[in-house]
Enzyme design. Structure first.
Site, mmCIF file in Angstrom:
data_model
loop_
_atom_site.group_PDB
_atom_site.id
_atom_site.type_symbol
_atom_site.label_atom_id
_atom_site.label_comp_id
_atom_site.label_asym_id
_atom_site.label_seq_id
_atom_site.Cartn_x
_atom_site.Cartn_y
_atom_site.Cartn_z
ATOM 1 N N HIS A 164 49.419 65.495 102.417
ATOM 2 C CA HIS A 164 48.027 66.242 101.908
ATOM 3 C C HIS A 164 48.197 67.629 101.872
ATOM 4 O O HIS A 164 48.262 68.572 102.563
ATOM 5 C CB HIS A 164 47.057 65.812 102.870
ATOM 6 C CG HIS A 164 45.576 66.443 102.453
ATOM 7 N ND1 HIS A 164 44.483 66.830 103.318
ATOM 8 C CD2 HIS A 164 45.226 66.506 101.117
ATOM 9 C CE1 HIS A 164 43.725 67.401 102.509
ATOM 10 N NE2 HIS A 164 43.846 67.036 101.336
ATOM 11 N N SER A 168 42.751 62.747 100.960
ATOM 12 C CA SER A 168 42.248 63.911 101.854
ATOM 13 C C SER A 168 41.477 63.127 102.834
ATOM 14 O O SER A 168 41.143 63.878 103.785
ATOM 15 C CB SER A 168 41.301 64.507 100.880
ATOM 16 O OG SER A 168 40.204 64.007 100.375
ATOM 17 N N GLU A 174 49.028 68.766 105.408
ATOM 18 C CA GLU A 174 49.021 67.814 106.760
ATOM 19 C C GLU A 174 49.843 66.822 106.411
ATOM 20 O O GLU A 174 49.774 65.997 105.373
ATOM 21 C CB GLU A 174 47.421 67.568 106.555
ATOM 22 C CG GLU A 174 46.555 68.512 107.287
ATOM 23 C CD GLU A 174 45.182 67.996 106.912
ATOM 24 O OE1 GLU A 174 44.407 68.559 107.810
ATOM 25 O OE2 GLU A 174 44.737 67.223 106.127
ATOM 26 N N ASN A 216 39.532 68.566 106.771
ATOM 27 C CA ASN A 216 38.542 67.984 106.040
ATOM 28 C C ASN A 216 37.635 67.643 107.060
ATOM 29 O O ASN A 216 36.318 67.765 106.820
ATOM 30 C CB ASN A 216 38.789 67.043 105.157
ATOM 31 C CG ASN A 216 39.268 67.642 103.683
ATOM 32 O OD1 ASN A 216 38.740 68.726 103.552
ATOM 33 N ND2 ASN A 216 39.978 66.957 102.956
#
Length: 553
Positions: free
Chosen positions: A142, A121, A154, A192
């Site tokens: 991800h 992440s 992602e 994130n």
């Protein structure tokens, strides 16, 4: 390099890894699922079957369908069983040394044309790739937790990766029914990098005593419309995970806003990691439970006003009158054609937006550009001047403060109030803790009686809702301005990966880029926090006359 991905291996069968296995087997793609021991592998199988059993209870699946899905997965404790798969996805804990060790070992196991993907992440894909013999076949893939539910994937590229492989992985994500966003290798990627910085700011706001725990969460959940508040979400993610990503982001950017707040560090050190330990910002019934057991006892709102006036014109004034009336609070509206106020008004709401057609704002106008504020809103000042000295005055915007300057009785200290648009969860009104307590209580009681979610916080620029939202939007604009991601990428990442009702740029277009910019400037002027300095892209976008989400040529 493999172009058709027909078989997959997954390493690490915790909640996330098992969720990834479920995504693939549901799509009809066979999976070899591997963990460090036979017991962990069987636990991973239990996660999968447990998830499917819950779907049976909800009527979304039958037992035959469950058995067929599970049959597509082979569970093992040996990496060697991955020798023939087309793609391997690693989903082990966020430790660079663990991941690089696994990828180095896979070099001697998988086929030369196999793709190696990491579900990290926040860690550097480039560093992981560089530890292998074939960095051109290493990519980031991800998924977001829970992987079977959230649509975002992602796809993270590096300067070493084979571009044909990037397209193959992107196409695979689409085949899985996901919404892929392809971006480069940067700390936190898109979701994130934006989400964790937002959580860090929220935690920092809470640790200062600016606002109550429940009010902070409701400011985001009800005031903005996010799925849950930042403290609740941090507990769900795990405070140790939030801190780890903060550390990665701060190490990469040195941005103070990304640094882990002191309170977060203390809670992690104390072992209060959120739901998984049963205690984080909230205390839960038991470890793993989402049932909060330390919610405060409800407190009755103070007594409200019996005579209420709304002085002003425009959409905000109309909305306030509507909300009060529908909530059973009689509100008398006063505009440019109104008679004098009665002497018995207890509480007057002042709404300055919409007083004139001047677009220059309260800072003033150039000669000949438009009618002056004083002339255009003379009636407003006259009405305000007619308020008795005992009247409590609630000011809804900065324009009202400007137009009422010099008209409010000297012994009256206005109470700052901000009414926010309704969301699916309700409607929030914020009250600044700056006026006399009796005045704050009267405003609080009146608005609570109308059914609004009221919250009292320190009278600081942005109060709570805007203090949470506007820096978050600014971070998104800065990300696009840096060339890292497009407007569509960012909005897709935050809606598909974080469950937002709309993306950051849709929020900006809805609020108006000028309003977001002005709010950020006020917050920056008050704090001088570097992260609040607005991106220059705001000015460029406003000069273009187009919305951020406008895709027309």
């Amino acid at each position: 390099m493999t172009q058709q991905i027909k078989s997959v291996g997954v390493i690490g069968l915790g909640t996330m890894g098992a969720g990834i296995v479920e995504v693939f087997v549901k799509a009809g793609i066979p999976v070899v699922a591997v963990d460090g021991t036979k017991e962990l592998a069987q636990r991973g199988k239990g996660f999968l079957t447990g998830s499917l059993d819950r779907q049976i209870k909800r009527g979304k699946l039958d037992e035959a369908g469950r058995d067929e899905i599970v049959s597509r997965a082979t569970f093992s404790d040996r990496l060697s069983d991955l020798a023939d798969v087309d793609l391997v996805i690693e989903a082990v804990p966020e430790r660079l040394e663990i991941k690089t060790s696994i990828f180095t070992e896979l070099d001697g196991i998988v086929r030369p044309d196999a793709v190696l993907a990491t579900n990290t992440s926040s860690l550097s894909i480039t560093q992981i790739a560089a530890a292998t013999e074939h960095p051109e076949r290493v990519i980031g893939m991800h998924f977001f937790n829970p992987a079977p539910v959230l649509a975002l994937v992602e796809v993270i590229t590096t300067i070493l990766v084979d571009q044909k492989l990037v397209e193959a992985v992107r196409d695979l994500a689409v085949t899985l029914g996901k919404k892929p966003v392809v971006v480069g290798d940067r700390a936190g990627f898109v979701a994130n990098a934006l989400l964790i910085t937002y959580l860090a700011r929220a935690i920092r706001t809470y640790e200062t005593g600016h606002v109550r725990r429940e009010d902070l969460d409701d400011a985001a959940r009800i005031g903005i419309g996010f799925p849950m508040g930042p403290l609740t979400l941090s507990d769900l993610i795990g405070l140790d995970v939030v801190k780890e990503v903060c550390d990665v982001l701060y190490d990469a950017t040195k941005e103070p806003s990304a640094a882990p707040p002191a309170l977060l560090q203390q809670m992690v050190a104390a072992g209060r990691l959120g739901r998984k330990t049963g205690h984080g910002f909230y205390q839960y019934e038991k470890a793993g439970s989402g049932a909060v057991v330390d919610a405060p006892e409800p407190v009755s709102a103070p007594k409200g006003a019996s005579q209420v006036a709304v002085i002003g014109e425009g959409a905000v004034a109309d909305e306030l009158v509507r909300v009060l009336d529908e909530g059973g609070v009689q509100a008398l509206a006063y505009g440019s054609s109104s008679d004098e106020l009665p002497e018995s008004v207890d509480l007057a709401f002042l709404v300055g937006s919409g007083l004139t057609d001047c677009a220059c704002g309260p800072e003033g106008c150039a000669d000949g550009e438009c009618e002056s504020h004083e002339e255009g809103a003379a009636w407003f000042g006259d009405l305000v001047e007619g308020l008795s000295e005992g009247t409590v005055v609630a000011v809804l915007d900065e324009d009202a403060e400007f137009h009422a300057a010099g008209s409010i009785a000297q012994d009256v200290r206005p109470v700052v109030v901000r009414l926010h648009a309704a969301t699916k969860a309700g409607q929030v009104v914020e009250i600044g803790r700056s006026g006399e307590q009796s005045a704050v209580d009267l405003v609080h009681g009146t608005l609570a009686a109308a059914g609004l979610r009221t919250m009292v916080a320190r009278d600081r620029a942005g109060l709570v809702v805007d203090a949470l939202l506007l820096p978050h939007l600014n971070d998104a604009v800065k990300m696009v301005d840096s060339g890292y991601a497009s407007v569509a990428d960012v909005d897709t990442a935050m809606t598909a990966g974080c469950g937002y009702p709309q993306g950051p740029f849709a929020y900006i277009d809805q609020m108006g880029a000028d309003a977001v910019l002005l709010g950020l400037l006020r917050m920056y002027d008050e704090t001088r926090e570097p992260g609040l300095s607005p991106s220059p892209l705001f000015d460029e976008q406003m000069m273009s006359g187009r919305d951020f989400t406008d895709t027309s040529a």
